[in-house]
Design a protein around this motif. Structure first.
Motif, PDB file in Angstrom:
ATOM      1  N   ILE A 257     -22.494  20.036 -12.420  1.00 14.84           N
ATOM      2  CA  ILE A 257     -21.669  21.063 -13.066  1.00 14.84           C
ATOM      3  C   ILE A 257     -20.829  20.429 -14.175  1.00 14.84           C
ATOM      4  O   ILE A 257     -20.668  21.010 -15.254  1.00 14.84           O
ATOM      5  CB  ILE A 257     -20.752  21.756 -12.034  1.00 14.84           C
ATOM      6  CG1 ILE A 257     -21.586  22.376 -10.904  1.00 14.84           C
ATOM      7  CG2 ILE A 257     -19.911  22.830 -12.704  1.00 14.84           C
ATOM      8  CD1 ILE A 257     -22.567  23.420 -11.335  1.00 14.84           C
ATOM      9  N   LYS A 258     -20.318  19.237 -13.931  1.00 13.52           N
ATOM     10  CA  LYS A 258     -19.517  18.533 -14.947  1.00 13.52           C
ATOM     11  C   LYS A 258     -20.359  18.226 -16.181  1.00 13.52           C
ATOM     12  O   LYS A 258     -19.915  18.415 -17.316  1.00 13.52           O
ATOM     13  CB  LYS A 258     -18.952  17.241 -14.359  1.00 13.52           C
ATOM     14  CG  LYS A 258     -18.053  16.453 -15.307  1.00 13.52           C
ATOM     15  CD  LYS A 258     -17.449  15.249 -14.598  1.00 13.52           C
ATOM     16  CE  LYS A 258     -16.467  14.500 -15.495  1.00 13.52           C
ATOM     17  NZ  LYS A 258     -17.138  13.913 -16.684  1.00 13.52           N
ATOM     18  N   ALA A 261     -20.958  21.381 -18.119  1.00 16.08           N
ATOM     19  CA  ALA A 261     -19.745  21.757 -18.854  1.00 16.08           C
ATOM     20  C   ALA A 261     -19.647  20.967 -20.155  1.00 16.08           C
ATOM     21  O   ALA A 261     -19.329  21.511 -21.213  1.00 16.08           O
ATOM     22  CB  ALA A 261     -18.513  21.530 -17.987  1.00 16.08           C
ATOM     23  N   ASN A 268     -13.240  21.051 -20.153  1.00  9.73           N
ATOM     24  CA  ASN A 268     -13.272  20.415 -18.834  1.00  9.73           C
ATOM     25  C   ASN A 268     -14.014  21.324 -17.858  1.00  9.73           C
ATOM     26  O   ASN A 268     -14.267  22.501 -18.146  1.00  9.73           O
ATOM     27  CB  ASN A 268     -11.864  20.089 -18.313  1.00  9.73           C
ATOM     28  CG  ASN A 268     -10.963  21.307 -18.286  1.00  9.73           C
ATOM     29  OD1 ASN A 268     -11.295  22.322 -17.662  1.00  9.73           O
ATOM     30  ND2 ASN A 268      -9.822  21.235 -18.982  1.00  9.73           N
ATOM     31  N   VAL A 269     -14.357  20.787 -16.706  1.00  9.13           N
ATOM     32  CA  VAL A 269     -15.170  21.525 -15.739  1.00  9.13           C
ATOM     33  C   VAL A 269     -14.403  22.704 -15.144  1.00  9.13           C
ATOM     34  O   VAL A 269     -14.996  23.735 -14.802  1.00  9.13           O
ATOM     35  CB  VAL A 269     -15.692  20.574 -14.638  1.00  9.13           C
ATOM     36  CG1 VAL A 269     -14.558  20.105 -13.731  1.00  9.13           C
ATOM     37  CG2 VAL A 269     -16.794  21.257 -13.832  1.00  9.13           C
ATOM     38  N   THR A 273     -15.795  26.471 -15.270  1.00 11.35           N
ATOM     39  CA  THR A 273     -15.984  27.247 -14.039  1.00 11.35           C
ATOM     40  C   THR A 273     -15.274  28.588 -14.124  1.00 11.35           C
ATOM     41  O   THR A 273     -15.805  29.625 -13.706  1.00 11.35           O
ATOM     42  CB  THR A 273     -15.473  26.455 -12.824  1.00 11.35           C
ATOM     43  OG1 THR A 273     -16.221  25.233 -12.713  1.00 11.35           O
ATOM     44  CG2 THR A 273     -15.624  27.255 -11.539  1.00 11.35           C
TER      45      THR A 273
END
Length: 302
Positions: A257-258, A261, A268-269, A273
């Motif tokens: 996920i990071k 992103a 930033n993640v 999100t």
């Protein structure tokens, strides 16, 4: 036309085509349907449009207590909040789709078009031969059975958007007379260049002034182009493109996920999100797990 062979195409459409975004219109597609044998439904209504195409068979369609004959090559429109019902003694072969315009993401001209469709009085169209809408629909289903094609999702999205436009043209006659859907000629090349630049540089900051400088125009000029041609702000367009890319990466890669992103240009993640969850109504992690679950499910037509 044997609809049984298009069941897998229907599954693909429901897997991949939930939102269609082009030319200032954003459509939410609730479901796609292929029904080889459809008989009776109770009197009911929806909060969205549902459009059906009769491939074979005969029946009766009741809309707001008026009755219409259904036969081969008939397309009919169920409008939001209008009671309707289908009846057939021997069964109908049907294609159907349910959709609505997301007004907060669409231009004023599109909102007017859809409001006109809600008020239309000609809700059943009969064709001696296959109408253009039916040909697009069948083309879409054929393409939807070819999951291994390199540009599978892109082709599906473009045909599906064309199908929705064709449906609206069937029931909103003024669309066939007007050229207001065309992109203004003096801006179309600049818009295309801006879209290409954004698409190719999503991992960068993509500030309005930076993209405008690349195109040798002012930021104000670029902002006007997006609003006048697409009906959305520059920042919203960029955000939507970032999320669309993120959806693709979540589906087709094992990136964290990071990493996704970063690849899609979020600072930033946590911010990624938050934006993803707001737009897709589920978190990135949950979206990925749902998609994996869908693709590992064995479907049965029994």
């Amino acid at each position: 036309m044997d609809l049984h062979k298009y069941i897998s195409g229907k599954i693909s459409l429901n897997d991949y085509l939930h939102r269609l975004n082009q030319n200032g219109a954003s459509f939410q597609v609730h479901y796609w349907g292929v029904m080889p044998q459809h008989y009776d439904t109770p009197l009911h209504k929806h909060s969205f449009f549902e459009v059906c195409y009769v491939v074979e068979g005969k029946g009766i369609y009741t809309d707001d207590y008026s009755s219409y004959l259904l036969q081969e090559n008939t397309i009919f429109l169920s409008r939001p909040e209008v009671l309707h019902q289908i009846k057939s003694e021997k069964g109908l072969s049907l294609l159907y789709v349910a959709f609505e315009l997301i007004e907060s993401e669409s231009s004023e001209s599109w909102i007017r078009i859809v409001e006109t469709a809600k008020q239309c009085t000609e809700i059943v169209v009969h064709g001696k031969d296959e109408i253009e809408t039916a040909l697009l629909w069948k083309s879409l289903l054929i393409q939807a059975t070819k999951r291994n094609n390199e540009f599978f999702e892109e082709v599906l999205s473009n045909i599906a958007y064309s199908l929705i436009i064709s449906i609206l043209q069937d029931f909103v006659p003024d669309l066939n007379k007007s050229n207001h859907m065309n992109i203004p000629e003096k801006y179309s090349m600049l818009l295309n260049q801006a879209q290409l630049y954004i698409h190719d540089n999503l991992s960068n900051s993509l500030k309005l002034t930076e993209v405008a400088k690349h195109l040798h125009i002012s930021g104000r000029h670029l902002s006007r182009i997006f609003v006048s041609e697409l009906g959305v702000s520059f920042s919203k367009y960029v955000r939507d493109e970032r999320i669309n890319r993120a959806v693709l990466l979540l589906k087709k890669t094992n990136l964290s996920i990071k990493e996704i992103a970063e690849e899609t240009g979020f600072i930033n993640v946590q911010y990624f999100t938050r934006v993803f969850t707001t737009m897709m109504q589920t978190s990135p992690g949950r979206f990925r797990s749902l998609f994996v679950d869908i693709n590992t499910t064995t479907y049965s037509d029994n």
